[in-house]
Design a protein around this motif. Sequence first.
Motif, PDB file in Angstrom:
ATOM      1  N   ASN A 471       0.744  -1.078  -0.395  1.00  0.00           N
ATOM      2  CA  ASN A 471      -0.250  -0.179  -0.460  1.00  0.00           C
ATOM      3  C   ASN A 471       0.628   1.328  -0.014  1.00  0.00           C
ATOM      4  N   GLN A 472       1.865   1.327   0.359  1.00  0.00           N
ATOM      5  CA  GLN A 472       2.302   2.657   0.883  1.00  0.00           C
ATOM      6  C   GLN A 472       3.821   2.213  -0.567  1.00  0.00           C
ATOM      7  N   TYR A 473       4.339   1.531  -0.740  1.00  0.00           N
ATOM      8  CA  TYR A 473       5.306   1.283  -1.355  1.00  0.00           C
ATOM      9  C   TYR A 473       5.697   0.924  -3.521  1.00  0.00           C
ATOM     10  N   GLN A 474       4.138  -0.100  -3.687  1.00  0.00           N
ATOM     11  CA  GLN A 474       4.244  -0.732  -4.467  1.00  0.00           C
ATOM     12  C   GLN A 474       4.667   0.311  -6.475  1.00  0.00           C
ATOM     13  N   GLU A 475       3.654   1.787  -5.820  1.00  0.00           N
ATOM     14  CA  GLU A 475       3.696   2.301  -6.741  1.00  0.00           C
ATOM     15  C   GLU A 475       5.056   2.800  -7.746  1.00  0.00           C
ATOM     16  N   ASP A 476       5.946   3.200  -6.474  1.00  0.00           N
ATOM     17  CA  ASP A 476       6.548   3.591  -6.533  1.00  0.00           C
ATOM     18  C   ASP A 476       8.173   2.421  -7.060  1.00  0.00           C
ATOM     19  N   LEU A 477       8.042   1.332  -6.316  1.00  0.00           N
ATOM     20  CA  LEU A 477       9.316   0.486  -6.795  1.00  0.00           C
ATOM     21  C   LEU A 477       9.235  -0.202  -7.282  1.00  0.00           C
TER      22      LEU A 477
END
Length: 600
Positions: A471-477
């Motif tokens: 939820n916190q990092y998927q898009e950035d990763l």
Amino acid sequence: MNYLKNSLINTWDFLRSSDAYFRDVLLMHGALLFLVIPILSASTKFVLKRGGFPYLSFDNIGSIFTDHPMVLFSLTVILLLILVAVFFEFTFLLLSVYFIKKQQPISLKQLLRMTLLQIKKLRPMTFLFFLFYFLLVLPIGGLSFNSDLLAKIKIPAFIMDFIFANRVVIIGAVLLVYVLLIYLGIRVIFALPEMILRDLPFRQAIRESLQVTKRRFFAIVGQFVFIGGSILLLSSIGFTLLISLQALIERFFQSASLYSAVFIMTFLQFILLLNIILSTVAIFYIIVDFMDDEGFLPAIPASFRQESIASKKFLGFEGFLFTFITVLFGVGVSLYNMNYLTSAVRAQPLTISHRGVSNGKGVQNSLEALRLTSETYHPDYVEMDVQQTSDGAFIVYHDFTFPPLTGAKGKPEQSTLAYAQSLTVSENGETAEIPTFDAYLDLANQLDQKLLVEIKTQKKGVDTLVQNFLNQYQEDLIANGHIMQSLTYNVVEELKTQAPTLVTGYIMPFNIIGPPITSADFLTMEFSTINRNFIASAKADDKDVFVWTPNDADAISRMRFYGADGIITDQMEILNQEVNINIDEMTYSDKLLNFVIGVG
């Protein structure tokens, strides 16, 4: 000196008349490799699959013990079958040497029958002592009885590095235990053979072995050192001469270098096979020879009946069959060798910095080390570790406890973010604060540095952990090309379920039954336990393979030749130099050396 002279004479007489023993070792070796091991391996995979376990790993062993009694029972039965097979192998080879020492020809049929008879007479105390005995004899190393059934059980390099790195007291303790095990192993070395050859009860066999070895302890040690050293020396000379010959052919007769390499590789395989035979015979010969010298080697049992031994001349159908099998085997070996020497591998594996530090410059998983390593060595990825704190934040920290690196009490998963950030990590003469993953990820993106993020956890329930992280990092990763991995199988599967487009790997510290059934995109394997066969099997399953952590040029070169897709190292400078070498420039002699070191 006279004893050593007599030992040399006895050894030569034994080897000169032991063609039957070579037959027996080859037969047992082949039966284990091509029949017993595949059956047991397939049985293990079948049991795990039926129990709903795609792979046996450290994080599901507890569940097997507590929640799956039938799987536990079945795996226990398989383990017992493995141990019985090892006992059968030991007894078979011991009896073979016994009859050679007695100068009594014995047919293969008789030898198998007598071995089965010993299995039928196997008492629980004898079997339990065999396990004890086997674990004590093994520390003698290359001079001992080594079974193909347990060949994959080895201590990975990373564990040895952890034990011996800057720990003088631990090194001393390990060496002391090693010496004590060798001493105790030699003191009881005759007990099991006496139980087998003389049918002695456990206590009497132990007592007699202790009495004999008390008088001849150093003579037995001398035999092991001499015979084992001689085998190692002769093998090393043979390897050196053959590889040097190939190097000379490549220099002066380059057009013939491939054909010569195929033949020389065959000779190397023969030396390896001969080394297996001679190393195996060492312990059995020493045992039987000393029993004979001390006068307690039993006479041939009255129940033994001499049978006619088949003529060594191969005529008619038998001669044709033997010739056909020999030619078929020779063609198969030649094709394998040709493929090994000419098969293409990935020319440019991914370069990955282990914990963001190279050559001890900096503190692992720190922001300062990330910047220094990225700007100096430009790795394709920086491998780093993420753990969740008790209040749901994510920090960049490797160990499951704080004391080793910070000197403070507590565990990351049981501590708050504020507590973790109050600590200071000390390493390589430097200090650094524990960063949050947010800060680490932001800096990596600023540096345009891709990350290999390892999620570490000791929790059994991982669904919430993974969902919180994604939820916190998927898009950035995904947007910045970062990839994931974990040593916990359930974390890997959950990551692929919730974020199927996020490239994720499964870390394997051991190679026991081959590549696992997993939805992971790649496997990360400890380099000292890997070989080309594992990588080929993984590629057949459409999995890339990363290796960790080869830190010298030879090991890195070998991993490239095996076909590793990514190399994680603590020595980025060496890795950068090695990956810039054209893989096509690797000579056949280099490939032969890699074959000998890694045994294929």
